[in-house]
Design a protein around this motif. Structure first.
Motif, PDB file in Angstrom:
ATOM      1  N   THR A  56       0.845  -1.197   0.000  1.00  0.00           N
ATOM      2  CA  THR A  56       0.000   0.000   0.000  1.00  0.00           C
ATOM      3  C   THR A  56       0.879   1.245   0.000  1.00  0.00           C
ATOM      4  O   THR A  56       2.074   1.192   0.299  1.00  0.00           O
ATOM      5  CB  THR A  56      -0.930   0.045   1.231  1.00  0.00           C
ATOM      6  N   GLY A  57       0.267   2.386  -0.326  1.00  0.00           N
ATOM      7  CA  GLY A  57       1.010   3.642  -0.323  1.00  0.00           C
ATOM      8  C   GLY A  57       2.107   3.705  -1.363  1.00  0.00           C
ATOM      9  O   GLY A  57       3.047   4.493  -1.226  1.00  0.00           O
ATOM     10  N   SER A  58       2.024   2.861  -2.375  1.00  0.00           N
ATOM     11  CA  SER A  58       3.030   2.802  -3.445  1.00  0.00           C
ATOM     12  C   SER A  58       4.427   2.476  -2.923  1.00  0.00           C
ATOM     13  O   SER A  58       5.436   2.851  -3.517  1.00  0.00           O
ATOM     14  CB  SER A  58       3.071   4.132  -4.223  1.00  0.00           C
ATOM     15  N   GLU A  59       4.480   1.754  -1.782  1.00  0.00           N
ATOM     16  CA  GLU A  59       5.805   1.389  -1.255  1.00  0.00           C
ATOM     17  C   GLU A  59       6.512   0.486  -2.258  1.00  0.00           C
ATOM     18  O   GLU A  59       5.896  -0.354  -2.910  1.00  0.00           O
ATOM     19  CB  GLU A  59       5.662   0.720   0.124  1.00  0.00           C
ATOM     20  N   GLN A  60       7.827   0.658  -2.371  1.00  0.00           N
ATOM     21  CA  GLN A  60       8.593  -0.143  -3.318  1.00  0.00           C
ATOM     22  C   GLN A  60       9.581  -1.081  -2.638  1.00  0.00           C
ATOM     23  O   GLN A  60      10.439  -1.667  -3.295  1.00  0.00           O
ATOM     24  CB  GLN A  60       9.312   0.766  -4.314  1.00  0.00           C
ATOM     25  N   TRP A  61       9.438  -1.241  -1.318  1.00  0.00           N
ATOM     26  CA  TRP A  61      10.195  -2.295  -0.636  1.00  0.00           C
ATOM     27  C   TRP A  61       9.811  -3.646  -1.229  1.00  0.00           C
ATOM     28  O   TRP A  61      10.662  -4.511  -1.418  1.00  0.00           O
ATOM     29  CB  TRP A  61       9.882  -2.241   0.865  1.00  0.00           C
ATOM     30  N   SER A  62       8.535  -3.810  -1.547  1.00  0.00           N
ATOM     31  CA  SER A  62       8.052  -5.071  -2.118  1.00  0.00           C
ATOM     32  C   SER A  62       8.529  -5.297  -3.543  1.00  0.00           C
ATOM     33  O   SER A  62       8.484  -6.423  -4.049  1.00  0.00           O
ATOM     34  CB  SER A  62       6.523  -5.112  -2.098  1.00  0.00           C
TER      35      SER A  62
END
Length: 361
Positions: A130-136
């Motif tokens: 969510t929140g456009s996180e790019q850890w994933s």
């Protein structure tokens, strides 16, 4: 784990001769570095491996990485990675958690949770994707399926990738307070609890568990799989014969799960204040280990059929554990519902650790 005045944090390394067979991911502490730290032949590491201190983590990591990248293990029971949307089920194991409540975000809370780790664990899994996180994003470069050759280090066109987990990954929460959690649950007992959780959540077919992951969270004051002084967490699946106490029979197909101790009990040894200071850093290691085991489960669901370093046995998060102040090291990752301390994961396409990465596929 270490309760003295100078606890040390260590990251996993496994003996070369057993790495591919075991594939069990851990974060650990120990006061010395042995030949296992670099995967050297003849290392005397036990199943949980031997991990270097924080001070040596970067140096050992560089020695470990060299020109090596992660390679595909060919799958176990047809499973390499979670090539469908991950479903994370958090199980609070044992009535020692105390009285149950609910916070304003709908998370379970417990009277015997002095560090307030339970709601943060639930929120973190809600926040992933969510929140456009790019850890994933780093994990999305890995794949499985019949198109992927054993020992491949890149994914061919058309292969099934780990997807970006849009909308979060938390699928269910269970407080199993029917009895006390064992004082030192074996790996087998933890696996049995994971199979019980599959039944509890109605995941009673192999298809229902193909993309499911059960986080078995033991309560404050317990010592699951004798983690104290040895490591901080691990993940595995029920069919691993090297589990302490032996493999677990599952009528519901393969069940992926993790041993998540209440590792704040170990202080700095398991990452308390690893990145942030004061009360803000109490759960640094907690969210890092939760993220570590999650990221390894989705890229190596049935160890070691997914993506591992075939020289050392390390998985994607092992390659980058307990690093800070360097590119791809630990950082505070902003998600849609808050900010969580996470570590980087190994990126094959850049041959480096990455805390963030564009989504692949």
């Amino acid at each position: 784990m270490n309760h003295g005045t100078t606890p040390t944090v260590r990251r996993r390394a496994v003996r070369t001769s057993v790495a591919a067979a075991l594939g069990v991911a851990l974060l650990a502490i120990s006061p010395t570095i042995s030949s296992a730290a670099t995967g050297a032949p003849g290392a005397t590491a036990h199943r949980h491996g031997v991990l270097p201190t924080v001070a040596n983590a970067h140096a050992v990591g560089q020695a470990r990485h060299g020109g090596n990248t992660l390679a595909y293990g060919g799958g176990i029971d047809g499973t390499g990675v979670m090539s469908g949307h991950p479903k994370v089920y958090v199980v609070f194991y044992g009535n020692q958690w105390g009285s149950q409540g609910t916070d304003a975000n709908g998370n379970l809370t417990f009277s015997n949770d002095p560090s307030h780790g339970a709601p943060v664990a639930q929120n973190m899994f809600k926040g992933i994707g969510t929140g456009s996180e790019q850890w994933s994003g780093t994990m999305t470069q890995y794949c499985d399926g019949p198109l992927v050759a054993t020992n491949a280090t890149t994914c061919p066109s058309g292969a099934a990738h780990v997807p970006y987990p849009t909308g979060g990954v938390l699928a269910g929460v269970w407080y199993d307070n029917a009895a006390a959690s064992p004082a030192a649950a074996t790996g087998h007992q933890l696996g049995v609890e994971a199979v019980n959780a599959a039944a509890h959540f109605g995941n009673t077919t192999a298809a229902a568990n193909r993309y499911a992951y059960y986080v078995i969270v033991s309560p404050h004051g317990t010592n699951p799989d004798n983690y104290q002084g040895a490591y901080c967490a691990w993940h595995d699946y029920n069919g691993d014969s090297t589990l302490t106490g032996g493999a677990v029979t599952s009528p519901y197909g393969d069940v992926a799960f993790s041993n998540q101790p209440y590792n704040m009990d170990s202080g700095a040894g398991c990452g308390v204040n690893f990145l942030n200071s004061g009360s803000a850093g109490t759960l640094d290691g907690w969210t890092m280990t939760l993220g570590h085991e999650y990221s390894e489960t989705i890229t190596d669901q049935n160890p070691a059929g997914g993506w591992t370093n075939h020289t050392t046995g390390a998985e994607n998060a092992d390659e980058c554990a307990w690093l800070k102040g360097v590119t791809g090291g630990a950082g505070n990752v902003k998600m849609g519902n808050g900010t969580y301390t996470e570590q980087g994961s190994w990126s094959n396409d850049t041959n480096a650790c990455a805390l963030t990465h564009p989504t692949v596929g």
